[in-house]
Design a protein around this motif. Structure first.
Motif, mmCIF file in Angstrom:
data_model
loop_
_atom_site.group_PDB
_atom_site.id
_atom_site.type_symbol
_atom_site.label_atom_id
_atom_site.label_comp_id
_atom_site.label_asym_id
_atom_site.label_seq_id
_atom_site.Cartn_x
_atom_site.Cartn_y
_atom_site.Cartn_z
ATOM 1 N N PHE A 66 -50.596 15.376 -12.925
ATOM 2 C CA PHE A 66 -50.196 15.545 -11.320
ATOM 3 C C PHE A 66 -48.974 16.063 -10.856
ATOM 4 N N ALA A 67 -47.798 15.768 -11.746
ATOM 5 C CA ALA A 67 -46.572 16.363 -11.361
ATOM 6 C C ALA A 67 -46.414 17.672 -11.617
ATOM 7 N N LEU A 68 -46.963 18.110 -12.866
ATOM 8 C CA LEU A 68 -46.927 19.623 -13.306
ATOM 9 C C LEU A 68 -47.911 20.587 -12.681
ATOM 10 N N ARG A 69 -48.930 19.955 -12.156
ATOM 11 C CA ARG A 69 -50.091 20.836 -11.430
ATOM 12 C C ARG A 69 -50.047 20.495 -10.060
ATOM 13 N N LEU A 70 -49.168 21.153 -9.380
ATOM 14 C CA LEU A 70 -49.033 21.139 -8.103
ATOM 15 C C LEU A 70 -50.014 21.770 -7.209
ATOM 16 N N ASP A 71 -50.750 22.552 -7.873
ATOM 17 C CA ASP A 71 -51.884 23.412 -6.993
ATOM 18 C C ASP A 71 -52.916 22.624 -7.059
ATOM 19 N N VAL A 72 -53.252 21.414 -7.593
ATOM 20 C CA VAL A 72 -54.625 20.526 -7.943
ATOM 21 C C VAL A 72 -54.597 19.898 -6.652
ATOM 22 N N GLU A 73 -55.925 19.740 -5.730
ATOM 23 C CA GLU A 73 -56.027 18.999 -4.623
ATOM 24 C C GLU A 73 -57.195 17.964 -5.095
ATOM 25 N N THR A 74 -57.195 16.843 -4.466
ATOM 26 C CA THR A 74 -58.400 15.963 -4.773
ATOM 27 C C THR A 74 -58.557 15.256 -3.449
ATOM 28 N N PRO A 75 -59.241 16.049 -2.438
ATOM 29 C CA PRO A 75 -59.443 15.438 -1.084
ATOM 30 C C PRO A 75 -60.053 13.840 -1.048
ATOM 31 N N TYR A 76 -59.122 13.163 -0.444
ATOM 32 C CA TYR A 76 -59.590 11.736 -0.313
ATOM 33 C C TYR A 76 -59.513 10.881 -1.480
ATOM 34 N N VAL A 77 -58.899 11.524 -2.737
ATOM 35 C CA VAL A 77 -58.709 10.691 -3.803
ATOM 36 C C VAL A 77 -57.299 11.041 -4.202
ATOM 37 N N ASN A 78 -56.597 9.995 -4.795
ATOM 38 C CA ASN A 78 -55.047 10.365 -5.011
ATOM 39 C C ASN A 78 -54.843 9.950 -6.580
ATOM 40 N N LEU A 79 -53.630 10.252 -7.028
ATOM 41 C CA LEU A 79 -53.130 9.962 -8.430
ATOM 42 C C LEU A 79 -53.649 8.329 -8.765
ATOM 43 N N GLU A 80 -53.199 7.518 -7.864
ATOM 44 C CA GLU A 80 -53.193 6.193 -8.134
ATOM 45 C C GLU A 80 -54.807 5.664 -8.245
ATOM 46 N N ASP A 81 -55.723 6.273 -7.673
ATOM 47 C CA ASP A 81 -56.972 6.192 -7.804
ATOM 48 C C ASP A 81 -57.495 6.379 -9.218
ATOM 49 N N PHE A 82 -57.061 7.378 -9.979
ATOM 50 C CA PHE A 82 -57.409 7.667 -11.252
ATOM 51 C C PHE A 82 -56.481 6.706 -12.192
ATOM 52 N N LYS A 83 -55.407 6.211 -11.896
ATOM 53 C CA LYS A 83 -54.742 5.208 -12.554
ATOM 54 C C LYS A 83 -55.443 3.932 -12.597
ATOM 55 N N ILE A 84 -56.140 3.486 -11.365
ATOM 56 C CA ILE A 84 -56.878 2.210 -11.309
ATOM 57 C C ILE A 84 -57.902 2.274 -12.082
ATOM 58 N N ALA A 85 -58.899 3.394 -12.194
ATOM 59 C CA ALA A 85 -59.888 3.540 -12.958
ATOM 60 C C ALA A 85 -59.586 3.374 -14.481
ATOM 61 N N LEU A 86 -58.367 4.003 -14.962
ATOM 62 C CA LEU A 86 -57.856 3.946 -16.137
ATOM 63 C C LEU A 86 -57.514 2.452 -16.706
ATOM 64 N N LYS A 87 -56.654 1.724 -15.637
ATOM 65 C CA LYS A 87 -56.532 0.585 -16.088
ATOM 66 C C LYS A 87 -57.671 -0.520 -16.132
ATOM 67 N N ARG A 88 -58.780 -0.046 -15.192
ATOM 68 C CA ARG A 88 -60.183 -0.859 -15.534
ATOM 69 C C ARG A 88 -60.788 -0.583 -17.001
ATOM 70 N N ALA A 89 -60.686 0.500 -17.145
ATOM 71 C CA ALA A 89 -61.228 0.863 -18.663
ATOM 72 C C ALA A 89 -60.485 0.166 -19.876
ATOM 73 N N LEU A 90 -58.980 0.018 -19.618
ATOM 74 C CA LEU A 90 -58.415 -0.532 -20.593
ATOM 75 C C LEU A 90 -58.637 -2.077 -20.511
ATOM 76 N N GLU A 91 -58.937 -2.497 -19.446
ATOM 77 C CA GLU A 91 -58.943 -3.974 -19.113
ATOM 78 C C GLU A 91 -60.545 -4.336 -19.814
ATOM 79 N N GLY A 92 -61.468 -3.297 -19.907
ATOM 80 C CA GLY A 92 -62.554 -3.594 -20.341
ATOM 81 C C GLY A 92 -63.641 -3.747 -19.394
ATOM 82 N N GLY A 93 -63.502 -3.345 -18.261
ATOM 83 C CA GLY A 93 -64.483 -3.623 -17.354
ATOM 84 C C GLY A 93 -64.575 -2.881 -16.238
ATOM 85 N N ARG A 94 -65.322 -2.577 -15.083
ATOM 86 C CA ARG A 94 -65.430 -1.744 -14.233
ATOM 87 C C ARG A 94 -64.728 -2.477 -13.057
#
Length: 94
Positions: A66-94
């Motif tokens: 997201f730092a390199l691709r400044l042209d990427v738009e994700t309306p109503y969703v942000n970087l932290e939302d992707f990182k939370i989903a990743l964290k949950r995957a790493l914790e082994g659950g939803r």
């Protein structure tokens, strides 16, 4: 090999990150959900960047994307939302 899945309900969309972990490496990375990302090929690029990386480095790889691709738009969703989903995957659950 361990299959990992994490989901996060963002403000206006669900993000699901799914991958296989093999010896600490992410394989078969898929990011799906009911969110929008423009340009449309950016999501496939993010998946490619995560593919084959050390699982411990995925969080930083998302930051870098997201730092390199400044042209990427994700309306109503942000970087932290992707990182939370990743964290949950790493914790082994939803």
């Amino acid at each position: 090999m361990e299959h990992r899945v994490g989901e996060h309900k963002a403000k206006k969309g669900l993000i699901r990150i799914e991958f296989d972990e093999e010896n600490g490496i992410a394989r078969h990375v898929k990011i799906t959900g009911d969110f929008f990302m423009h340009p449309e090929d950016a999501l496939a690029e993010l998946e490619r960047r995560l593919e084959g990386q050390r699982v411990a480095e995925l969080d930083g790889m998302i930051d870098e994307f997201f730092a390199l691709r400044l042209d990427v738009e994700t309306p109503y969703v942000n970087l932290e939302d992707f990182k939370i989903a990743l964290k949950r995957a790493l914790e082994g659950g939803r």
